[in-house]
Design a protein around this motif. Structure first.
Motif, PDB file in Angstrom:
ATOM      1  N   ASP A  35      46.857  39.071  32.605  1.00 26.59           N
ATOM      2  CA  ASP A  35      46.428  38.619  33.922  1.00 26.59           C
ATOM      3  C   ASP A  35      47.663  38.385  34.785  1.00 26.59           C
ATOM      4  O   ASP A  35      48.752  38.074  34.278  1.00 26.59           O
ATOM      5  CB  ASP A  35      45.607  37.335  33.795  1.00 26.59           C
ATOM      6  CG  ASP A  35      44.764  37.082  35.033  1.00 26.59           C
ATOM      7  OD1 ASP A  35      44.479  38.050  35.769  1.00 26.59           O
ATOM      8  OD2 ASP A  35      44.388  35.929  35.265  1.00 26.59           O
ATOM      9  N   ASN A  36      47.504  38.536  36.099  1.00 27.86           N
ATOM     10  CA  ASN A  36      48.608  38.444  37.059  1.00 27.86           C
ATOM     11  C   ASN A  36      49.696  39.484  36.765  1.00 27.86           C
ATOM     12  O   ASN A  36      50.891  39.217  36.912  1.00 27.86           O
ATOM     13  CB  ASN A  36      49.202  37.029  37.070  1.00 27.86           C
ATOM     14  CG  ASN A  36      48.181  36.007  37.525  1.00 27.86           C
ATOM     15  OD1 ASN A  36      47.485  36.209  38.524  1.00 27.86           O
ATOM     16  ND2 ASN A  36      48.064  34.908  36.783  1.00 27.86           N
ATOM     17  N   ASN A  67      43.770  40.116  37.422  1.00 31.38           N
ATOM     18  CA  ASN A  67      44.473  40.095  38.698  1.00 31.38           C
ATOM     19  C   ASN A  67      45.805  40.812  38.544  1.00 31.38           C
ATOM     20  O   ASN A  67      46.471  40.709  37.495  1.00 31.38           O
ATOM     21  CB  ASN A  67      44.715  38.656  39.158  1.00 31.38           C
ATOM     22  CG  ASN A  67      43.417  37.928  39.455  1.00 31.38           C
ATOM     23  OD1 ASN A  67      42.625  38.378  40.285  1.00 31.38           O
ATOM     24  ND2 ASN A  67      43.182  36.813  38.785  1.00 31.38           N
ATOM     25  N   SER A  68      46.216  41.520  39.587  1.00 31.43           N
ATOM     26  CA  SER A  68      47.504  42.208  39.547  1.00 31.43           C
ATOM     27  C   SER A  68      48.025  42.374  40.959  1.00 31.43           C
ATOM     28  O   SER A  68      47.281  42.255  41.939  1.00 31.43           O
ATOM     29  CB  SER A  68      47.378  43.576  38.858  1.00 31.43           C
ATOM     30  OG  SER A  68      46.503  44.420  39.581  1.00 31.43           O
ATOM     31  N   THR A  69      49.321  42.677  41.053  1.00 32.99           N
ATOM     32  CA  THR A  69      49.974  42.846  42.343  1.00 32.99           C
ATOM     33  C   THR A  69      50.828  44.107  42.309  1.00 32.99           C
ATOM     34  O   THR A  69      51.545  44.354  41.330  1.00 32.99           O
ATOM     35  CB  THR A  69      50.886  41.649  42.667  1.00 32.99           C
ATOM     36  OG1 THR A  69      50.122  40.447  42.583  1.00 32.99           O
ATOM     37  CG2 THR A  69      51.475  41.783  44.057  1.00 32.99           C
TER      38      THR A  69
END
Length: 523
Positions: A35-36, A67-69
Motif C-alpha cells: 500500500d502507498n 493506494n499508489s502515486t
C-alpha cells in the motif's frame, strides 16, 4: 432486464472492481506491491508512458485496493517504468516495436520498454499477471515479450467508428495496436461526421494507431491524364489533412474503379446489367483485375506524398474464389512495398457430417488456413510482399450475430497455432482481427493477446490461467469441460450464405430468410 446499450457500461469499465483475494498472501520468491506504493517514471516521460502509469495506479486502487502515486524521478520506487535505451539496459530479443522486459526481485519491479508503447504493454502485462493471481503478486525473475503480429487491427465494439477514451484504453489493454475507421471522405464515415485528427490524437495516448478503411469509391481509371490530380484530391487530401493516419485498407467492393480488364463489365457492386438483365460478368470489386496494380500504385503515390511510411493494405477478400491463375497474376504485378491481406479461412468447401458446406464469409467452424489463403501467402512470400490476414481473432466471426464473442477457446487455439505456422512458413506479420462487430474484450480476447506474444507459451497452459482468472480456480474443470463442448460444436456449424446473411448473422430481429434460395455447393 437491461436497457438498450447497457453493454457499453462494461466496455467503458477499464478495471474490474475489487478482484483481490484477501486470503492470498505473499509467497516466497514474490514481490508484493505494498500500500502507498510509488511508481517511478522519468522526468521527460512521454504522454504514452504517463497515461499507462496513471492507468496502472488506477488498476492497483480499483482492482487491488492499493493506494499508489506516480512520481517523476522517484528514488527507491516499488515499480519503475522507463525506456530501455535511456537506462542503458539490454532487453535482448524484446528489443523491437512494443517489446518489453520486466525484472522483479525483492526490491521491486522494473519495466523496460523498447519504446513507449512497449513500456505501456509491460504495465498491462503486469495487470494480467496480478489479475490471474487475484493478488498484487509478481514472481521474482525476468520476463521478455514482443508482439508476434503488428499491426493488430480492430473495429470498435462500442459502436461502429465510435471510440470513447475508456474504450481506447480497453483496446490497448487487450494488446491491439491499430483501430480502423470506415472512411468516405475527410472526417466522414458512413454514420456521418467524425473528427479524425481528434481520434488520432486520443488514440495515440494509449499507444494506438488509426487506419482508414476506405469507402472511397473511385470514378476514374488511374491511366487517365487527370488521374493523379483526381486521386490527390481524395486519398492524397485525406492524408494531407489527417497527417497522423498510419495506413489505409483497400478492399475491392468498397473501392471499385473503372478497370479496363476484359474479364469484367462496367457497373457497381457486382451489378453488371444491360437493360436490367445480368450479363454474367463480375464488376471490378469482385475480380482480380489485371490493372489493379496501376490503381494501387496511384494510391501509393498520392498517399505517400504526405505520409511517406503509410501502410497501404490491399485486401483480396472479394475475389478469393476466382481462378487462381488470375489472382496470382495480380499479385505478381503488385508493388512490393505494400501489404497484401488474404482472409484466413474463407471460400473453403468441406464436409460437415453428410453435408457439403462452404465458408461464405468469416467463420470459426473451419480453423484454416484455406487453399485461397495458402496460394496467396506463397505468392506474397515469393515476391517479398508483407503478408497480413483477416483472422477474426478479436473473438467474433460472422457465425452468430446475437453474441458479443464466440466462447470456443479450444477451437480458437487451433486457429492461433495455424497462424503461428503461417508466420513461420510464409511471413504472416499483420492481422485484421474484426470486421463490423468489433472487439468486445473478454476471456477470448485475453487468450489471443497472450497467444500473440513471443517467446511463445503453451496455449493450453495460457487457457488454464485465463479460465481460472475469469471464472475462479475452483470452477476450472467444469468451465473447461463446458467450453470444450462448445469448441467441438462450432465444427458442425454450416456457414453458408443463407445462414450467415440471415438469422445467424443478425440475430432474432431477422429470423427468416424468405428472398433467397439456399444453393448447396456442388464441389
Amino acid at each position: 432486464m437491461e436497457n438498450a446499450y447497457d453493454f457499453r457500461k462494461k466496455l467503458l469499465t477499464v478495471h474490474e472492481d475489487n478482484i483481490r483475494d484477501e486470503k492470498r498472501t505473499q509467497k516466497e520468491g514474490e514481490f508484493f506491491i505494498p500500500d502507498n506504493a510509488v511508481i517511478a517514471i522519468s522526468e521527460d516521460a512521454c504522454e504514452v508512458i504517463k497515461t499507462a502509469a496513471d492507468d496502472f495506479a488506477d488498476y492497483l486502487k480499483t482492482s487491488m485496493g492499493i493506494n499508489s502515486t506516480v512520481k517523476k524521478g522517484a528514488a527507491s520506487p516499488d515499480v519503475t517504468v522507463c525506456i530501455a535505451k535511456d537506462s542503458n539496459v539490454d532487453i535482448g530479443d524484446a528489443a523491437s516495436y512494443r517489446g518489453f522486459m520486466i525484472k522483479t526481485d525483492e526490491n521491486g519491479i522494473c519495466v523496460y520498454g523498447h519504446d513507449a508503447r512497449g513500456a505501456a504493454q509491460g504495465l498491462f502485462y503486469l495487470e494480467d499477471v496480478m489479475s490471474f493471481e487475484k493478488a498484487p503478486a509478481v514472481s521474482f525473475g525476468t520476463t521478455y515479450k514482443k508482439p508476434l503480429f503488428s499491426p493488430q487491427m480492430v473495429h470498435s465494439g462500442y459502436g461502429l467508428d465510435k471510440y470513447p477514451d475508456e474504450y481506447l484504453a480497453r483496446v490497448a489493454h487487450e494488446g491491439r495496436d491499430v483501430i480502423l475507421v470506415f472512411t468516405k471522405d475527410v472526417n466522414q464515415t458512413p454514420d456521418g461526421y467524425l473528427d479524425f485528427n481528434d481520434l488520432i490524437r486520443r488514440a495515440a495516448r494509449y499507444g494506438l494507431d488509426v487506419y482508414a478503411y476506405s469507402y472511397m469509391i473511385s470514378e476514374m481509371n488511374p491511366e487517365e491524364p487527370e488521374a493523379e490530380a483526381y486521386y490527390d484530391n481524395s486519398y492524397g487530401r485525406l492524408f494531407r489533412e489527417c497527417p497522423g493516419l498510419k495506413g489505409v485498407t483497400l478492399v475491392g467492393e468498397s473501392v471499385e474503379f473503372p478497370s479496363k480488364d476484359p474479364n469484367i463489365a462496367p457497373g457497381r457492386h457486382n451489378r453488371a446489367e444491360v437493360d436490367g438483365i445480368p450479363i454474367g460478368k463480375n464488376t471490378a470489386g469482385w475480380w482480380p483485375c489485371e490493372d489493379y496494380y496501376i490503381w494501387v500504385n496511384m494510391i501509393k503515390k498520392v498517399v505517400r506524398k504526405y505520409q511517406p511510411d503509410a501502410d497501404i493494405v490491399f485486401w483480396t477478400y472479394n475475389w478469393g474464389s476466382r481462378p487462381e491463375k488470375y489472382r496470382l497474376k495480380l499479385i505478381e504485378s503488385l508493388p512490393t512495398d505494400i501489404s497484401l491481406q488474404a482472409t484466413f479461412e474463407m471460400f473453403e468447401t468441406r464436409k460437415c457430417g453428410n453435408a457439403i458446406t462452404r465458408c461464405s464469409d468469416y467463420t470459426l467452424s473451419f480453423v484454416g488456413p484455406g487453399k485461397y489463403f495458402k496460394s496467396e501467402a506463397e505468392a506474397a512470400k515469393k515476391r517479398g510482399i508483407r503478408l497480413y490476414s483477416m483472422t477474426n481473432t478479436a473473438g467474433m466471426a460472422w457465425d452468430l450475430g446475437v453474441i458479443p464473442y464466440e466462447p470456443m477457446p479450444h477451437q480458437w487455439i487451433k486457429r492461433y497455432n495455424e497462424m503461428r505456422k503461417a508466420h513461420d512458413n510464409w511471413g504472416l506479420c499483420g492481422i485484421m482481427e474484426s470486421h463490423h462487430y468489433g472487439l468486445y474484450p473478454s476471456f477470448i480476447s485475453k487468450l489471443s493477446k497472450w497467444a500473440f506474444w513471443e517467446p511463445r507459451e503453451d496455449l493450453s497452459e495460457v487457457l488454464k490461467k485465463v479460465i481460472m482468472g475469469t471464472f475462479g480456480k475452483e470452477n476450472y474443470e467444469k468451465v473447461d469441460a463446458a467450453l470444450n463442448c462448445l469448441s467441438n460444436a462450432i465444427g458442425y456449424f454450416t456457414p453458408n450464405d443463407a445462414d450467415q446473411y440471415g438469422a445467424f448473422r443478425v440475430g432474432p430481429s431477422y429470423p427468416f430468410n424468405l428472398e433467397r434460395i439456399a444453393a448447396i455447393p456442388s464441389d
